[in-house]
Design a protein around this motif. Structure first.
Motif, PDB file in Angstrom:
ATOM      1  N   SER A 280      54.233  25.532  52.031  1.00 53.89           N
ATOM      2  CA  SER A 280      55.578  25.081  51.654  1.00 53.89           C
ATOM      3  C   SER A 280      55.719  23.568  51.575  1.00 53.89           C
ATOM      4  O   SER A 280      56.675  23.068  50.981  1.00 53.89           O
ATOM      5  CB  SER A 280      56.605  25.640  52.647  1.00 53.89           C
ATOM      6  N   GLU A 281      54.772  22.821  52.162  1.00 58.81           N
ATOM      7  CA  GLU A 281      54.849  21.359  52.128  1.00 58.81           C
ATOM      8  C   GLU A 281      53.912  20.745  51.092  1.00 58.81           C
ATOM      9  O   GLU A 281      53.816  19.529  50.985  1.00 58.81           O
ATOM     10  CB  GLU A 281      54.517  20.793  53.514  1.00 58.81           C
ATOM     11  N   LEU A 282      53.222  21.595  50.320  1.00 57.82           N
ATOM     12  CA  LEU A 282      52.235  21.101  49.358  1.00 57.82           C
ATOM     13  C   LEU A 282      52.920  20.335  48.225  1.00 57.82           C
ATOM     14  O   LEU A 282      53.890  20.814  47.633  1.00 57.82           O
ATOM     15  CB  LEU A 282      51.435  22.272  48.798  1.00 57.82           C
ATOM     16  N   ILE A 283      52.369  19.157  47.905  1.00 60.67           N
ATOM     17  CA  ILE A 283      52.927  18.309  46.844  1.00 60.67           C
ATOM     18  C   ILE A 283      51.996  18.252  45.633  1.00 60.67           C
ATOM     19  O   ILE A 283      52.438  18.413  44.499  1.00 60.67           O
ATOM     20  CB  ILE A 283      53.191  16.885  47.379  1.00 60.67           C
ATOM     21  N   ASP A 284      50.708  18.036  45.863  1.00 63.06           N
ATOM     22  CA  ASP A 284      49.740  17.916  44.765  1.00 63.06           C
ATOM     23  C   ASP A 284      48.627  18.940  44.943  1.00 63.06           C
ATOM     24  O   ASP A 284      48.061  19.069  46.044  1.00 63.06           O
ATOM     25  CB  ASP A 284      49.128  16.516  44.727  1.00 63.06           C
ATOM     26  N   LEU A 285      48.275  19.635  43.846  1.00 68.24           N
ATOM     27  CA  LEU A 285      47.213  20.640  43.879  1.00 68.24           C
ATOM     28  C   LEU A 285      46.303  20.443  42.675  1.00 68.24           C
ATOM     29  O   LEU A 285      46.714  20.630  41.529  1.00 68.24           O
ATOM     30  CB  LEU A 285      47.818  22.048  43.871  1.00 68.24           C
ATOM     31  N   PHE A 286      45.058  20.025  42.940  1.00 64.40           N
ATOM     32  CA  PHE A 286      44.044  19.830  41.900  1.00 64.40           C
ATOM     33  C   PHE A 286      42.987  20.925  42.033  1.00 64.40           C
ATOM     34  O   PHE A 286      42.212  20.931  42.993  1.00 64.40           O
ATOM     35  CB  PHE A 286      43.351  18.474  42.065  1.00 64.40           C
ATOM     36  N   SER A 294      42.975  33.712  38.053  1.00 65.36           N
ATOM     37  CA  SER A 294      44.393  34.094  38.059  1.00 65.36           C
ATOM     38  C   SER A 294      45.208  33.216  38.997  1.00 65.36           C
ATOM     39  O   SER A 294      44.688  32.650  39.961  1.00 65.36           O
ATOM     40  CB  SER A 294      44.556  35.564  38.459  1.00 65.36           C
ATOM     41  N   ILE A 295      46.507  33.137  38.683  1.00 61.90           N
ATOM     42  CA  ILE A 295      47.485  32.385  39.467  1.00 61.90           C
ATOM     43  C   ILE A 295      48.390  33.396  40.167  1.00 61.90           C
ATOM     44  O   ILE A 295      48.853  34.349  39.528  1.00 61.90           O
ATOM     45  CB  ILE A 295      48.335  31.478  38.552  1.00 61.90           C
ATOM     46  N   PRO A 296      48.688  33.237  41.449  1.00 60.36           N
ATOM     47  CA  PRO A 296      49.539  34.218  42.139  1.00 60.36           C
ATOM     48  C   PRO A 296      50.970  34.210  41.600  1.00 60.36           C
ATOM     49  O   PRO A 296      51.496  33.169  41.197  1.00 60.36           O
ATOM     50  CB  PRO A 296      49.486  33.768  43.602  1.00 60.36           C
ATOM     51  N   ASN A 297      51.584  35.374  41.611  1.00 57.19           N
ATOM     52  CA  ASN A 297      52.945  35.511  41.082  1.00 57.19           C
ATOM     53  C   ASN A 297      53.959  34.672  41.845  1.00 57.19           C
ATOM     54  O   ASN A 297      54.970  34.246  41.282  1.00 57.19           O
ATOM     55  CB  ASN A 297      53.367  36.983  41.112  1.00 57.19           C
ATOM     56  N   ASP A 298      53.701  34.438  43.139  1.00 61.19           N
ATOM     57  CA  ASP A 298      54.672  33.725  43.970  1.00 61.19           C
ATOM     58  C   ASP A 298      54.481  32.213  43.957  1.00 61.19           C
ATOM     59  O   ASP A 298      55.036  31.520  44.810  1.00 61.19           O
ATOM     60  CB  ASP A 298      54.582  34.225  45.421  1.00 61.19           C
ATOM     61  N   ILE A 299      53.728  31.695  43.005  1.00 61.28           N
ATOM     62  CA  ILE A 299      53.507  30.248  42.986  1.00 61.28           C
ATOM     63  C   ILE A 299      54.826  29.491  42.845  1.00 61.28           C
ATOM     64  O   ILE A 299      54.948  28.338  43.263  1.00 61.28           O
ATOM     65  CB  ILE A 299      52.535  29.852  41.850  1.00 61.28           C
ATOM     66  N   GLY A 300      55.832  30.149  42.318  1.00 58.03           N
ATOM     67  CA  GLY A 300      57.139  29.515  42.163  1.00 58.03           C
ATOM     68  C   GLY A 300      57.827  29.200  43.469  1.00 58.03           C
ATOM     69  O   GLY A 300      58.865  28.523  43.479  1.00 58.03           O
ATOM     70  N   ASN A 301      57.275  29.671  44.594  1.00 54.40           N
ATOM     71  CA  ASN A 301      57.860  29.376  45.906  1.00 54.40           C
ATOM     72  C   ASN A 301      57.457  28.005  46.440  1.00 54.40           C
ATOM     73  O   ASN A 301      57.977  27.573  47.474  1.00 54.40           O
ATOM     74  CB  ASN A 301      57.443  30.443  46.921  1.00 54.40           C
ATOM     75  N   LEU A 302      56.527  27.334  45.756  1.00 55.17           N
ATOM     76  CA  LEU A 302      56.072  26.016  46.227  1.00 55.17           C
ATOM     77  C   LEU A 302      57.092  24.957  45.801  1.00 55.17           C
ATOM     78  O   LEU A 302      56.870  24.167  44.882  1.00 55.17           O
ATOM     79  CB  LEU A 302      54.683  25.704  45.663  1.00 55.17           C
ATOM     80  N   ALA A 303      58.190  24.923  46.512  1.00 52.45           N
ATOM     81  CA  ALA A 303      59.348  24.129  46.093  1.00 52.45           C
ATOM     82  C   ALA A 303      59.073  22.637  46.033  1.00 52.45           C
ATOM     83  O   ALA A 303      59.752  21.906  45.296  1.00 52.45           O
ATOM     84  CB  ALA A 303      60.520  24.402  47.036  1.00 52.45           C
ATOM     85  N   ASN A 304      58.091  22.145  46.801  1.00 53.81           N
ATOM     86  CA  ASN A 304      57.819  20.709  46.835  1.00 53.81           C
ATOM     87  C   ASN A 304      56.705  20.279  45.888  1.00 53.81           C
ATOM     88  O   ASN A 304      56.369  19.092  45.831  1.00 53.81           O
ATOM     89  CB  ASN A 304      57.458  20.280  48.264  1.00 53.81           C
TER      90      ASN A 304
END
Length: 345
Positions: A280-286, A294-304
């Protein structure tokens, strides 16, 4: 008058065979099966040469004033069934090679000044019935391998050390007894203490506590990649994966790529873990230049989340929840296998 230890030298035993001299006696290398010298006022160190007595089955030296470390050569005594060094002044660590003594039924190292961690090899002593390690300065965590022998033990005393929780699944706090935990982890429950932080990890607030759930996500990246062509080593610790930035005990940035910015020599593959949404605190993901599918369906929960770099993978679709990332400013998805883009983008 106390007997000082006499370091071994060549001698001829009473039976005419070659021997070594210990504590004023000549012991046959071939025929000595026991040394029983309890309460004999012995001083000095136990010599390495005691490991030459390969037919020894009993070594009993309790209630003396022996000093120094337990010699590594003790691991040569494969026929030993009884080892008792109780109530001396021995220091140092329990030798890892003690795990070679697979015929041991009784091991007593209590009331010494032994320190360091209990060796994992102790779990190889599956014939052990009696284990005494109490009243030493042993520290760290009890290895889970102790459970290999615990069920067969008639006597188990490990109290009055400095052993830290959590304890192995087979032991209760009552089994472990009193421990001085002053130097154990200072992290709150749910956080792991890591003292040996890799150079690839930047901890902005210099904390040694890391949120265990965030570490678990990194472990899933490692696990999910093991079927790939060039996976990260399975023994890699989560804190060692790629490059990381932590602050306030939470993962803020995670970079893992065979190209810029990390130039790693291994690839992530398979699915991005579903648990990614717990960061939940993740800002940058490389995660560019890998073999992610595949990308998880809940990736939209990473609000930050502010930056998401997924270029150069094998991703075939993007979940619609990505449209919920209101703080996302940079999104890279080039060189994948996409056939369409969701309306939410």
């Amino acid at each position: 008058m106390m007997q000082s230890i006499i370091w071994s030298q060549d001698c001829t035993a009473d039976d005419g065979t070659e021997g070594i001299e210990l504590w004023g006696e000549c012991y046959s290398i071939e025929n000595t099966t026991e040394i029983l010298l309890p309460s004999s006022e012995l001083t000095g160190e136990i010599p390495e040469s005691i490991g030459n007595l390969i037919n020894l089955n009993s070594l009993v030296l309790y209630n003396n004033q022996l000093i120094g470390e337990i010699p590594e050569s003790i691991g040569n005594l494969n026929n030993l069934t009884w080892l008792n060094l109780y109530n001396n002044q021995l220091i140092g660590e329990i030798p890892q090679d003690i795990g070679n003594l697979t015929n041991l039924t009784s091991l007593d190292l209590g009331f010494n000044q032994l320190m360091g961690e209990i060796p994992e090899s102790l779990g190889d002593l599956t014939n052990l019935n009696h284990l005494w390690l109490f009243n030493n300065q042993l520290n760290g965590e009890i290895p889970v391998t102790i459970c290999n022998v615990y069920q067969n033990l008639e006597h188990f005393f490990i109290y009055n050390n400095q052993l830290c929780p959590p304890y192995p699944y087979c032991l209760t706090e009552e089994n472990v007894g009193y421990q001085d935990t002053t130097n154990c982890s200072s992290c709150d429950e749910g956080y792991a203490e890591i003292l040996d932080i890799p150079e690839s990890v930047n901890v902005l607030d210099n904390s040694n506590c890391f949120y265990q759930s965030d570490l678990d996500v990194l472990q899933e990246f490692i696990d999910n990649s093991q079927d790939g062509n060039n996976p990260p080593p399975s023994y890699l610790l989560p804190i060692e994966l790629g490059e990381q930035v932590w602050e306030n005990r939470r993962l803020k940035e995670f970079k893992c790529s065979t190209l810029w910015p990390t130039y790693l020599d291994y690839e992530l593959s398979g699915d991005i873990p579903e648990s990614l949404s717990s960061l939940s605190e993740l800002i940058d993901l490389f995660l560019n230049a890998n073999q992610i599918t595949s990308i998880p369906n809940d990736i939209g929960n990473l609000a930050n989340l502010n930056l998401l770099e997924l270029g150069g993978n094998q991703i075939t679709s993007i979940p619609g929840s990505i449209g919920n990332l209101n703080n996302l400013e940079w999104f890279y998805i080039y060189n994948n296998q996409l056939t369409y883009l969701p309306e939410q983008i």
